[in-house]
Design a protein around this motif. Sequence first.
Motif, short mmCIF file in Angstrom:
data_model
loop_
_atom_site.label_atom_id
_atom_site.label_comp_id
_atom_site.label_asym_id
_atom_site.label_seq_id
_atom_site.Cartn_x
_atom_site.Cartn_y
_atom_site.Cartn_z
N GLN A 172 -1.16 -2.91 -48.39
CA GLN A 172 -2.13 -3.37 -49.40
C GLN A 172 -1.62 -3.31 -51.03
O GLN A 172 -1.81 -4.04 -51.91
CB GLN A 172 -2.57 -2.48 -49.27
N VAL A 173 -0.25 -2.30 -51.68
CA VAL A 173 0.07 -2.72 -52.70
C VAL A 173 0.55 -4.34 -53.50
O VAL A 173 1.04 -4.51 -53.72
CB VAL A 173 1.49 -1.67 -52.95
N VAL A 174 1.24 -5.05 -51.48
CA VAL A 174 2.24 -5.81 -51.92
C VAL A 174 0.90 -6.70 -52.60
O VAL A 174 0.99 -8.21 -53.33
CB VAL A 174 3.16 -6.52 -51.47
N TYR A 175 -0.03 -6.65 -51.64
CA TYR A 175 -1.16 -7.80 -51.85
C TYR A 175 -2.04 -7.57 -53.06
O TYR A 175 -2.19 -8.68 -53.85
CB TYR A 175 -2.08 -7.18 -50.48
N ALA A 212 2.21 -17.66 -63.08
CA ALA A 212 2.51 -17.04 -62.32
C ALA A 212 2.97 -17.06 -61.51
O ALA A 212 2.86 -18.36 -60.56
CB ALA A 212 1.55 -15.84 -61.69
N ILE A 213 4.41 -17.30 -60.94
CA ILE A 213 5.29 -17.11 -60.20
C ILE A 213 6.00 -16.54 -59.66
O ILE A 213 6.66 -15.44 -60.32
CB ILE A 213 7.14 -18.30 -60.98
N VAL A 214 5.85 -15.87 -58.96
CA VAL A 214 6.10 -14.81 -57.38
C VAL A 214 7.92 -14.63 -56.69
O VAL A 214 7.49 -15.71 -56.01
CB VAL A 214 4.55 -14.71 -56.48
N ARG A 215 8.49 -14.25 -57.12
CA ARG A 215 10.02 -14.65 -56.47
C ARG A 215 9.59 -13.13 -55.62
O ARG A 215 9.42 -12.47 -55.38
CB ARG A 215 10.41 -13.96 -57.58
N ASN A 216 10.12 -13.85 -54.27
CA ASN A 216 10.79 -12.63 -53.07
C ASN A 216 11.13 -11.18 -53.39
O ASN A 216 10.97 -10.81 -53.11
CB ASN A 216 11.33 -13.04 -52.04
N ARG A 217 12.30 -11.69 -54.53
CA ARG A 217 12.88 -10.24 -55.27
C ARG A 217 12.03 -9.60 -55.63
O ARG A 217 11.73 -8.23 -56.01
CB ARG A 217 14.13 -10.57 -56.26
N ASP A 218 10.43 -10.07 -56.44
CA ASP A 218 9.85 -9.17 -57.32
C ASP A 218 9.05 -8.72 -55.73
O ASP A 218 8.40 -7.13 -55.73
CB ASP A 218 8.44 -9.99 -57.61
N ILE A 271 10.09 -7.93 -52.73
CA ILE A 271 11.04 -7.40 -52.25
C ILE A 271 10.81 -5.25 -53.12
O ILE A 271 10.59 -4.48 -52.29
CB ILE A 271 12.22 -7.34 -51.90
N ASP A 272 10.58 -5.98 -54.17
CA ASP A 272 11.08 -4.91 -55.28
C ASP A 272 9.67 -3.20 -54.98
O ASP A 272 9.79 -2.60 -54.79
CB ASP A 272 11.44 -5.01 -56.13
N VAL A 273 8.19 -3.77 -55.26
CA VAL A 273 7.22 -3.50 -54.38
C VAL A 273 7.39 -3.09 -53.64
O VAL A 273 6.61 -1.86 -53.08
CB VAL A 273 6.10 -4.65 -55.25
N TRP A 274 7.60 -3.61 -52.33
CA TRP A 274 7.77 -2.99 -51.40
C TRP A 274 8.41 -1.87 -50.77
O TRP A 274 8.19 -0.94 -50.67
CB TRP A 274 8.85 -3.67 -50.24
N ILE A 275 9.40 -1.66 -51.99
CA ILE A 275 10.37 -1.04 -51.69
C ILE A 275 9.74 0.57 -52.01
O ILE A 275 9.97 1.84 -51.83
CB ILE A 275 11.91 -1.20 -52.40
N GLN A 276 9.30 0.18 -53.37
CA GLN A 276 8.62 1.62 -54.83
C GLN A 276 7.60 1.62 -53.46
O GLN A 276 6.51 3.30 -54.55
CB GLN A 276 8.65 0.93 -55.89
N ALA A 277 6.37 1.37 -52.95
CA ALA A 277 5.38 1.82 -52.48
C ALA A 277 5.23 2.61 -51.22
O ALA A 277 6.22 3.33 -50.92
CB ALA A 277 4.44 -0.34 -51.40
N GLN A 278 4.54 3.95 -52.02
CA GLN A 278 4.29 4.62 -50.17
C GLN A 278 4.44 4.41 -49.08
O GLN A 278 4.23 2.98 -48.83
CB GLN A 278 3.72 5.40 -50.60
#
Length: 48
Positions: free
Chosen positions: A31-34, A10-16, A18-25
């Motif tokens: 917690q969602v990003v974690y 697994a390679i975690v990209r900052n862009r991924d 950021i997308d998760v952060w924006i989409q999370a409530q």
Amino acid sequence: MASYEAGHSAIVRNRDLIDVWIQAQRGNRKQVVYEKLLSLIDITDEPS
């Protein structure tokens, strides 16, 4: 993250993240990003 060896698939990209952060409530973003990080990184895989 530096402690993980290059053998991890697994390679975690900052862009991924950021997308998760924006989409999370709102209010639950950390917690969602974690959880996203844990799902991408197999923490049960012991280094050889």
